[in-house]
Design an enzyme around this catalytic site. Structure first.
Site, mmCIF file in Angstrom:
data_model
loop_
_atom_site.group_PDB
_atom_site.id
_atom_site.type_symbol
_atom_site.label_atom_id
_atom_site.label_comp_id
_atom_site.label_asym_id
_atom_site.label_seq_id
_atom_site.Cartn_x
_atom_site.Cartn_y
_atom_site.Cartn_z
ATOM 1 N N GLU A 147 6.754 24.614 -45.214
ATOM 2 C CA GLU A 147 6.606 25.884 -43.783
ATOM 3 C C GLU A 147 7.825 26.102 -43.228
ATOM 4 O O GLU A 147 8.270 25.532 -42.655
ATOM 5 C CB GLU A 147 5.326 24.345 -43.401
ATOM 6 C CG GLU A 147 4.695 24.408 -42.575
ATOM 7 C CD GLU A 147 3.701 24.000 -41.653
ATOM 8 O OE1 GLU A 147 3.209 23.163 -42.700
ATOM 9 O OE2 GLU A 147 2.674 23.896 -40.390
ATOM 10 N N ASP B 94 7.604 20.556 -43.769
ATOM 11 C CA ASP B 94 7.480 21.493 -42.362
ATOM 12 C C ASP B 94 9.082 21.517 -41.551
ATOM 13 O O ASP B 94 9.209 20.614 -41.285
ATOM 14 C CB ASP B 94 6.439 20.773 -41.787
ATOM 15 C CG ASP B 94 6.033 21.695 -40.989
ATOM 16 O OD1 ASP B 94 6.950 22.546 -40.548
ATOM 17 O OD2 ASP B 94 5.648 21.777 -39.918
ATOM 18 N N GLU C 13 2.003 30.308 -38.115
ATOM 19 C CA GLU C 13 1.182 29.461 -36.708
ATOM 20 C C GLU C 13 1.603 29.872 -35.366
ATOM 21 O O GLU C 13 1.290 29.934 -34.297
ATOM 22 C CB GLU C 13 1.489 27.727 -37.188
ATOM 23 C CG GLU C 13 3.148 27.250 -36.140
ATOM 24 C CD GLU C 13 2.956 25.680 -36.902
ATOM 25 O OE1 GLU C 13 2.979 25.607 -37.580
ATOM 26 O OE2 GLU C 13 3.390 25.192 -35.804
ATOM 27 N N HIS D 115 -3.806 26.165 -39.803
ATOM 28 C CA HIS D 115 -2.927 25.127 -38.670
ATOM 29 C C HIS D 115 -3.323 24.304 -37.711
ATOM 30 O O HIS D 115 -4.629 24.621 -37.162
ATOM 31 C CB HIS D 115 -1.636 25.597 -38.204
ATOM 32 C CG HIS D 115 -0.826 25.054 -36.912
ATOM 33 N ND1 HIS D 115 -1.447 24.707 -35.504
ATOM 34 C CD2 HIS D 115 0.129 24.700 -37.656
ATOM 35 C CE1 HIS D 115 -0.480 24.214 -35.359
ATOM 36 N NE2 HIS D 115 0.792 23.529 -36.526
HETATM 37 MG MG LIG Z 1 3.789 23.235 -38.396
#
Ligand SMILES: [Mg+2]
Length: 388
Positions: free
Chosen positions: A226, A200, A252, A302
């Protein structure tokens, strides 16, 4: 059943140690719970995404802007309320904090609807497509330490997450492209083929730097990459998805059906990650889920925040249709933060015990079937940690 009061509870405590991701370090854990009361004595709980001072500002929107719009409305008219609030706030923000604030209220109204019907949220939506959902652990946050220390710690933490029974491990990146590739290699070694691993970036790269890290992830067999680039960079997402083998995930930081329409039509995501506590609550999540499935884009929610956020996501994951289905279908996962979080572990009268279940059930957690979200916060706990 009339709405009589809407209250925000912003909770906060000092973390035992500072944690970081590619954008900042933070020393406090916070959560923003929303309580909707009715004249029938039934109370619903929701949660708004947004930490620290953002939570305090969202509390102002919930209590001072949204509450006066909906006092006296029928608490069961959640879709009517959603559109009334959205339409009245449209001129002041179609994304961001107004939607985060509306999300907490909408989730609380779904909790009320479940309690009135005596049914868990997944039954209100249409039933459970799965009784259990697999769980992945995220950790491996950034700290104020050297690259070598990060490398050693990330490898050890990845191994620990797998030892705890999680089916996959997710790390943060953000030290710089070359350094981040070392971190990814360390996590791949820590996981050691026992499950998937994901990275991420919290949108810290340029497209060319994201290609550099992404090519390393292709070689390492990472499952997803991500938020490699800024959410506004639709071209970057599309180019990365076309040019890399690793799945590109994100979303997200996107809101409502109109924002999601744009990123889905752009074809830049292999996996969509809507945040129900930010993008408009359960009502809007269900519309966005349909939109994702209309594009045949798989969804892995998320999840960030307290036990309320975890509970609502467990219900939504149960109710997510298999897509495209099959004897051994593609399955979603529950995102689980393995760092210190009292607001998830100690908020409820009856805790969720996710860590214990994951350890005992090979990485799976059972979907709760009590009415609504199926959870009841401890008011004494709330009073102890509430700030204003
Ligand atoms: Mg994230």
């Amino acid at each position: 059943m009339k709405i009589t009061r809407v209250t925000s509870h912003v909770l906060q405590y000092d973390l035992p140690e500072e944690l970081g991701y590619s954008q900042q370090f933070y020393a406090k854990r916070s959560a923003h719970l929303v309580e909707v009361e009715t004249d029938a004595g039934i109370t619903g709980w929701g949660e708004c995404f947004g930490p620290g001072n953002v939570a305090l500002a969202n509390k102002g929107i919930v209590e001072k802007v949204i509450q006066p719009m909906i006092l006296g409305d029928d608490a069961l008219d959640r879709d009517v309320i959603w559109h009334k609030v959205y339409n009245l706030l449209r001129d002041h923000g179609q994304k961001g904090m107004p939607l985060q604030a509306l999300s907490g209220v909408d989730i609380a109204l779904w909790d009320i609807a479940g309690k009135v019907a005596g049914l868990p949220l997944h039954k209100l939506i249409g039933g459970a497509h799965r009784r259990q959902v697999q769980v992945y652990g995220y950790g491996m946050m950034l700290k104020r330490e050297s690259v070598d220390e990060h490398v050693a710690r990330f490898r050890a933490e990845a191994a620990e997450i797998m030892d705890k029974g999680f089916v996959a491990a997710k790390m943060k990146s953000g030290l710089g492209p070359k350094e981040d590739v070392r971190l990814c290699e360390a996590v791949a070694k820590g996981v050691d083929g026992r499950g998937k691993f994901m990275v991420d970036a919290n949108h810290c790269y340029t497209t060319s730097d994201a290609f550099y890290v992404g090519r390393a992830l292709d070689d390492l067999g990472a499952y997803w990459f991500e938020e490699p680039v800024a959410p506004e960079d639709l071209d970057g997402y599309r180019e990365l998805r076309a040019g890399l083998k690793v799945n590109i995930s994100g979303g997200e930081a996107e809101f409502n059906r109109w924002g999601w329409r744009q990123i889905l039509e752009n074809r830049g995501l292999d996996i969509a990650q809507p945040e129900v506590c930010a993008m408009g609550g359960v009502s809007e999540y269900l519309r966005v889920l349909t939109l994702c499935h209309a594009h045949f884009t798989p969804v892995i929610n998320h999840v960030w925040g307290s036990a309320i956020a975890v509970a609502v996501n467990l219900q939504l994951l149960a109710a997510m249709p298999p897509l495209p289905g099959g004897l051994n279908p593609w399955e979603p996962m529950l995102e689980f933060d393995t760092t210190d979080n009292k607001f998830r572990d100690a908020l409820l009268v009856e805790p969720l015990h996710i860590q214990e279940e994951v350890y005992e059930n090979g990485g799976f957690v059972t979907i709760p079937d009590r009415p609504g979200l199926g959870v009841e916060p401890d008011r004494g706990f709330i009073a102890k940690y509430e700030v204003d």
